[in-house]
Scaffold this motif. Structure first.
Motif, mmCIF file in Angstrom:
data_model
loop_
_atom_site.group_PDB
_atom_site.id
_atom_site.type_symbol
_atom_site.label_atom_id
_atom_site.label_comp_id
_atom_site.label_asym_id
_atom_site.label_seq_id
_atom_site.Cartn_x
_atom_site.Cartn_y
_atom_site.Cartn_z
ATOM 1 N N ASP A 191 0.856 -1.196 0.000
ATOM 2 C CA ASP A 191 0.000 0.000 0.000
ATOM 3 C C ASP A 191 0.890 1.243 0.000
ATOM 4 N N HIS A 195 1.073 4.165 -2.715
ATOM 5 C CA HIS A 195 0.875 5.584 -2.349
ATOM 6 C C HIS A 195 1.947 6.452 -3.000
ATOM 7 N N HIS A 253 -5.968 3.186 -6.346
ATOM 8 C CA HIS A 253 -6.866 3.238 -5.189
ATOM 9 C C HIS A 253 -8.344 3.243 -5.588
ATOM 10 N N HIS A 267 -7.939 -3.746 2.225
ATOM 11 C CA HIS A 267 -7.315 -2.688 1.426
ATOM 12 C C HIS A 267 -6.009 -3.123 0.746
ATOM 13 N N ILE A 271 -5.461 -3.528 -3.228
ATOM 14 C CA ILE A 271 -4.459 -2.652 -3.855
ATOM 15 C C ILE A 271 -3.517 -3.501 -4.722
#
Ligand code: NAD
Ligand code: ZN
Length: 350
Positions: A191, A195, A253, A267, A271
């Protein structure tokens, strides 16, 4: 122009959780003062509890993170705290992104009227929240450093985006990460990887977020393709969080939100499923795949015969609801580039 807020205080290092005791002590002035611990349910039968400075007056809530935070669940936890008929002097969130976000939301809802879902959006919180301390036990989301408390309500996965969501104090103790199962460890870490990529490849970044994202990405590659170092991983997670919170996510996302909403996927996992199909947009997907390969993570094909056209349509709609991230990725004309057909095409490959 944004006026960015960062976490003001943090401890970093092995054993740093011991500082919790004096932090709590400094907040308690009277005998009746109490704190609320919001702890991931994994730790219910784990030694960490006996090491925490829990007093008889304090309230311990174990956050069930089987599913990601739902707005109604947060409301239920707030009701439990309100039965004490007095505000706590601190909320202490101990866990992964889910628990950290639940604790953030509780601290806000104790001083702001109404239900959690009323605050999903941007800058809707009026009153100062209860002082809060965030203690991550898994690294990657950056939730410990961001200004959002993500939750799902009936139709949307959206955070309480507010300066009031930022932790007053963070404690990053790598010793707390040792028990994370291998797959979960990688999904959550990725994740952070994503990002950084989405922040760097978007249009809403600036010199500050670029600096944080570049360094965090460099550290992630070093950690996963070189030497594992949990303390560095916690730093990379925090820096990725700062970068993305002050710029935006991009294509991965929104797609993952669609997957999570319809298939109830966690999540980090969703992802990874989405990022795996985004090589045409993000060249870093090659390194992402290499990290998965080295860690023996094989992603399954999740869009199989059990998934109906209606479900795929719902995923695509949920993806396309993310106007701000998609504008970050493609610019103001994003609707003509990232069409529903294109989204469905990508989802079918996942
Ligand atoms: P998580 O908090 O959902 O936890 C995943 C699993 O790991 C759970 O089963 C939990 O019990 C377990 N776990 C956590 N720590 C453990 C430990 N030390 N040992 C053993 N098991 C442990 O995981 P996550 O990936 O950190 O968080 C995902 C959530 O964070 C999602 O809800 C996502 O939307 C949110 N998120 C928030 C932000 C933000 O800025 N606020 C950013 C990204 C993601
Ligand atoms: Zn994320």
């Amino acid at each position: 122009m944004k006026n960015s807020k960062l976490v003001q205080h943090y401890y970093l290092g092995s054993g740093s959780i011991k500082n919790l005791e004096h932090l709590i002590f400094s907040k308690k002035n009277q005998d009746k003062d109490f704190v609320v611990f919001v702890i991931d349910h994994f730790f219910k039968n784990n030694l960490i509890l006996s090491e925490l400075p829990v007093n008889v007056n304090d309230l311990t809530l174990f956050a069930d993170t089987t599913d990601e935070p739902r707005a109604e669940y947060i409301d239920d936890l707030v009701s439990i705290v309100k039965q004490k008929k007095q505000l706590p002097v601190a909320i202490i969130g101990i866990g992964g992104g889910s628990t950290l976000d639940i604790a953030k939301a509780i601290s806000i809802l104790l001083t702001n009227p109404g239900k959690a879902e009323e605050y999903q959006g941007w800058d809707l919180v009026k009153f100062s929240p209860v002082y809060k301390i965030g203690i991550p036990t898994i690294a990657g989301t950056g939730a410990e450093f961001t200004r959002t408390a993500v939750m799902t309500s009936k139709i949307k996965k959206l955070g309480i985006n507010s300066d009031h969501s930022v932790y007053d104090q963070v404690i990053m103790d790598p010793d707390l990460l040792h028990t994370v199962p291998k797959d979960q460890f990688i999904y959550t870490a990725m994740d952070c990887f994503v990002h950084n990529v989405e922040s760097l490849r978007g249009r809403q970044n600036d010199a500050m977020t670029i600096a944080f994202a570049q360094k965090s990405l460099e550290m992630m590659k070093d950690i996963f393709l070189g030497n594992m170092d949990l303390e560095k991983l916690m730093v990379a997670s925090a820096m990725g969080g700062i970068a993305v919170a002050n710029s935006n996510v991009g294509i991965c996302h929104p797609l993952s939100y669609g997957l999570s909403l319809v298939l109830n996927l966690h999540h980090g996992y969703s992802i990874c499923i989405a990022m795996n199909q985004l090589e045409e947009y993000y060249p870093e997907v090659q390194e992402f795949k290499e990290i998965l390969r080295r860690n023996k993570i094989v992603l399954p094909k999740i869009i199989n015969d059990d998934i109906t056209d209606e479900m795929i349509d719902k995923m695509a709609e949920a993806t396309l609801n993310n106007e701000r991230p998609l504008e970050n990725a493609f610019g103001p004309e994003w609707r003509s580039i990232f069409t529903k057909e294109k989204v469905i095409d990508l989802i079918r490959k996942m």
